[in-house]
Design a protein around this motif. Structure first.
Motif, PDB file in Angstrom:
ATOM      1  N   ALA A   1      87.380 -55.654  99.394  1.00 27.30           N
ATOM      2  CA  ALA A   1      86.731 -55.900  98.617  1.00 27.30           C
ATOM      3  C   ALA A   1      87.393 -57.561  98.146  1.00 27.30           C
ATOM      4  N   GLU A   2      86.550 -57.780  97.473  1.00 23.19           N
ATOM      5  CA  GLU A   2      86.583 -60.267  97.299  1.00 23.19           C
ATOM      6  C   GLU A   2      87.551 -59.145  95.637  1.00 23.19           C
ATOM      7  N   PRO A   3      88.458 -60.601  95.047  1.00 24.14           N
ATOM      8  CA  PRO A   3      88.932 -60.695  93.768  1.00 24.14           C
ATOM      9  C   PRO A   3      87.689 -60.699  92.674  1.00 24.14           C
ATOM     10  N   GLY A   4      87.870 -59.170  91.908  1.00 25.04           N
ATOM     11  CA  GLY A   4      87.061 -59.387  91.248  1.00 25.04           C
ATOM     12  C   GLY A   4      85.688 -58.599  91.235  1.00 25.04           C
ATOM     13  N   GLU A   5      85.149 -57.805  92.618  1.00 28.04           N
ATOM     14  CA  GLU A   5      84.237 -57.374  92.936  1.00 28.04           C
ATOM     15  C   GLU A   5      83.183 -55.941  92.629  1.00 28.04           C
ATOM     16  N   PHE A   6      84.318 -55.089  92.000  1.00 30.45           N
ATOM     17  CA  PHE A   6      84.150 -54.614  91.697  1.00 30.45           C
ATOM     18  C   PHE A   6      83.889 -54.642  90.129  1.00 30.45           C
ATOM     19  N   THR A   7      84.293 -55.372  88.929  1.00 31.03           N
ATOM     20  CA  THR A   7      83.971 -55.789  87.539  1.00 31.03           C
ATOM     21  C   THR A   7      82.670 -56.820  87.837  1.00 31.03           C
ATOM     22  N   ARG A   8      82.306 -57.291  88.830  1.00 30.28           N
ATOM     23  CA  ARG A   8      81.178 -57.774  89.726  1.00 30.28           C
ATOM     24  C   ARG A   8      80.059 -57.233  89.603  1.00 30.28           C
ATOM     25  N   ARG A   9      80.219 -56.415  90.771  1.00 29.00           N
ATOM     26  CA  ARG A   9      79.151 -54.601  90.952  1.00 29.00           C
ATOM     27  C   ARG A   9      78.459 -54.218  88.879  1.00 29.00           C
ATOM     28  N   ALA A  10      79.719 -53.855  88.421  1.00 28.30           N
ATOM     29  CA  ALA A  10      79.599 -52.879  86.592  1.00 28.30           C
ATOM     30  C   ALA A  10      78.453 -53.978  86.615  1.00 28.30           C
ATOM     31  N   PHE A  11      78.906 -55.511  86.752  1.00 27.61           N
ATOM     32  CA  PHE A  11      77.977 -56.357  85.684  1.00 27.61           C
ATOM     33  C   PHE A  11      76.759 -56.246  86.193  1.00 27.61           C
ATOM     34  N   GLU A  12      76.624 -56.345  87.467  1.00 26.73           N
ATOM     35  CA  GLU A  12      75.220 -56.119  88.089  1.00 26.73           C
ATOM     36  C   GLU A  12      73.918 -54.975  88.153  1.00 26.73           C
ATOM     37  N   SER A  13      75.408 -54.115  88.223  1.00 23.11           N
ATOM     38  CA  SER A  13      74.114 -52.435  87.575  1.00 23.11           C
ATOM     39  C   SER A  13      74.315 -52.442  86.434  1.00 23.11           C
ATOM     40  N   GLY A  14      74.790 -53.240  85.195  1.00 27.53           N
ATOM     41  CA  GLY A  14      74.284 -52.677  83.888  1.00 27.53           C
ATOM     42  C   GLY A  14      75.304 -51.973  83.336  1.00 27.53           C
ATOM     43  N   GLN A  15      76.529 -51.948  83.829  1.00 28.17           N
ATOM     44  CA  GLN A  15      77.891 -50.968  83.450  1.00 28.17           C
ATOM     45  C   GLN A  15      78.716 -52.105  82.124  1.00 28.17           C
ATOM     46  N   ILE A  16      78.391 -53.369  82.346  1.00 25.84           N
ATOM     47  CA  ILE A  16      79.054 -54.142  81.224  1.00 25.84           C
ATOM     48  C   ILE A  16      78.307 -55.253  81.275  1.00 25.84           C
ATOM     49  N   ASP A  17      78.097 -56.001  80.340  1.00 25.38           N
ATOM     50  CA  ASP A  17      77.615 -57.031  79.934  1.00 25.38           C
ATOM     51  C   ASP A  17      77.931 -58.557  80.416  1.00 25.38           C
ATOM     52  N   LEU A  18      78.384 -59.713  80.083  1.00 27.14           N
ATOM     53  CA  LEU A  18      79.048 -60.834  80.229  1.00 27.14           C
ATOM     54  C   LEU A  18      80.016 -60.304  79.981  1.00 27.14           C
ATOM     55  N   ALA A  19      80.111 -60.854  78.624  1.00 34.38           N
ATOM     56  CA  ALA A  19      80.489 -60.891  77.008  1.00 34.38           C
ATOM     57  C   ALA A  19      81.989 -60.085  77.948  1.00 34.38           C
ATOM     58  N   GLU A  20      81.603 -58.491  78.054  1.00 35.31           N
ATOM     59  CA  GLU A  20      82.714 -57.497  78.588  1.00 35.31           C
ATOM     60  C   GLU A  20      83.111 -57.611  79.657  1.00 35.31           C
ATOM     61  N   ALA A  21      82.749 -58.707  80.141  1.00 36.23           N
ATOM     62  CA  ALA A  21      83.667 -59.089  81.642  1.00 36.23           C
ATOM     63  C   ALA A  21      83.880 -59.722  81.191  1.00 36.23           C
ATOM     64  N   GLU A  22      84.273 -60.945  80.647  1.00 41.39           N
ATOM     65  CA  GLU A  22      84.823 -62.551  80.364  1.00 41.39           C
ATOM     66  C   GLU A  22      86.029 -61.570  79.086  1.00 41.39           C
ATOM     67  N   GLY A  23      85.499 -60.634  78.436  1.00 44.59           N
ATOM     68  CA  GLY A  23      87.474 -59.817  77.229  1.00 44.59           C
ATOM     69  C   GLY A  23      87.759 -59.326  79.055  1.00 44.59           C
ATOM     70  N   LEU A  24      87.427 -58.247  79.555  1.00 47.40           N
ATOM     71  CA  LEU A  24      88.173 -57.070  80.501  1.00 47.40           C
ATOM     72  C   LEU A  24      89.071 -58.638  80.947  1.00 47.40           C
TER      73      LEU A  24
END
Length: 434
Positions: free
Chosen positions: A100-123
């Protein structure tokens, strides 16, 4: 994709995660079976040649109800370097798998709608948090505090937009309210929402919490500034000397007081005459630091203190001047009598700084906004502000367009519009495996 998602070995446990359509086959290949979904299972892992790798705990999560929205597997290994390296090597040679690339797990969570961008920034902020205030704010974002507020604002916008659409498209129907009252109700609703957004914009910026409040120590030469910063950080950070002009630049250090991140700065002594060229540059930098400071610790005469909204006037070096009537009279006009050498007043200074700092932080239960989020919120507020004396105030088409533009601005906060350019930069901040 796969990656080590726990700390760098050696550790008690090493967690390797696999996400994507090959997660199930990869897990079955290593363990010889696919364990029951969402139940921990112990298995002996083997490589492609049948050689044992480790006895590990397996977890299997079929998508889409997973952290990434895809099939997801976790291998809880013994956390030695050799064990983790061997398992990663076995995964790396499987067809269809890659690191995996850096942040790719979280990016896939964002792209699949599991989290939104504000939640990703918070993480991202939560992973970087070093103090209690940073942790609390980051957890608020990661838990969806800002996202829920945005969803509420968007619902209200949709209600106003529905009223405008009903008037524009179905005005001839008997049960549809028509006339000037519709526009007035829209403007009233837009004004109320703009006021609420303004309250959020008045809160401290999240960067203040993440980067730390700026606390600047300033005053004339030989006022005890370097001695004070050394006492605060409890180490010899700045050179202490009786020679005027010893400190010629801004010396900055990170420090947390009562869980609040701060950046303490020692500055060059400020004087009007006698400074050489290099010291003059340091004085200019000191004045710039004072202007940008969140909190100012002034160690000079009170009447010479800069005009600053959050200044603490300190009568420093008390161990030297006590007994001098003129000096004691001058000290009486200060907020605090202090000796960094003997420790007198240090506890009180600590309390005063923390109390002042808390006024600059969000209150309990409030979430601070990042600059990107503040910019989008400010734009939405501008679209919602309508002059009731203007032609727009009676034009439903223009009011509806303002509502649409405000909704688009809010969408950028949660990542539903106009954010593609900054996604790589955001998720690149994450470590590999997150």
């Amino acid at each position: 994709m796969f990656a080590l998602s726990s700390g760098i070995p050696p550790a008690a446990i090493g967690v390797v995660r696999v996400s994507g359509p090959m997660a199930g086959p990869a897990l079955a290949a290593l363990a010889g079976r696919l364990p029951p979904a969402r139940r921990a299972s112990l298995a002996l892992l083997k490589d492609a040649a049948g050689a044992p790798l480790d006895r590990a705990l397996l977890l299997w999560f079929p998508g889409p109800a997973t952290a990434t929205g895809e099939d997801l597997a976790e291998l809880h290994l013994h956390g030695g370097r050799a064990v983790v390296a061997a398992v990663e090597a076995a995964l790396g040679i499987m067809d269809g798998l890659r690191r995996a690339e850096p942040g790719e797990f979280t990016r896939r969570a964002f792209e699949s709608g599991q989290i939104d961008l504000a939640e990703a920034e918070g993480l991202a902020d939560l992973l970087a948090a070093e103090t209690e205030s940073q942790r609390v704010q980051a957890l608020s974002h990661a838990s969806g505090h800002v996202s829920r507020a945005v969803a509420g604002w968007q619902d209200r916008l949709l209600g106003l937009m529905a009223g405008a659409e009903a008037e524009l498209n179905f005005a001839d129907e008997d049960d549809v309210e028509v006339g000037e009252s519709v526009a007035q109700r829209m403007i009233s609703g837009m004004g109320e929402l703009a006021g609420e957004l303004d309250e959020w914009l008045a809160r401290p910026a999240a960067e203040v919490i993440a980067e730390g409040l700026s606390v600047v120590i300033a005053g004339p030469p030989n006022a005890g500034k370097s001695t004070l910063i050394n006492a605060l950080v409890r180490r010899e950070l700045a050179i202490v000397s009786p020679i005027e002009g010893t400190t010629r630049d801004v010396i900055e250090t990170q420090l947390a007081l009562d869980g609040i991140a701060m950046r303490f700065s020692d500055t060059a002594g400020i004087r009007g005459e006698g400074a050489d060229v290099i010291e003059s540059i340091g004085i200019d930098r000191a004045k710039a630091a004072i202007e940008a400071a969140d909190i100012l610790l002034w160690l000079g005469r009170p009447k010479e203190a800069p005009d600053h909204p959050r200044a603490i006037l300190i009568a420093a070096q008390a161990d030297r001047w006590k007994g001098d009537a003129a000096a004691e009279a001058e000290a009486a006009r200060c907020d605090l009598i202090l000796s960094a050498t003997t420790g007198e007043g240090m506890d009180k200074l600590h309390r005063m700084i923390v109390e002042m700092a808390r006024t600059l932080l969000p209150r309990e239960g409030e979430a601070a906004l990042r600059q990107r989020q503040r910019s989008a919120l400010s734009e939405a507020k501008q679209w919602l502000e309508v002059d009731i004396r203007s032609r727009e105030a009676s034009d439903l088409i223009l009011l509806a367009e303002r509502l649409r533009l405000a909704a688009t601005a809010l969408d950028r906060i949660t990542g539903r519009a106009g954010v593609e350019e900054m996604l790589d930069a955001l998720f690149g901040r994450f470590c590999i495996g997150k």
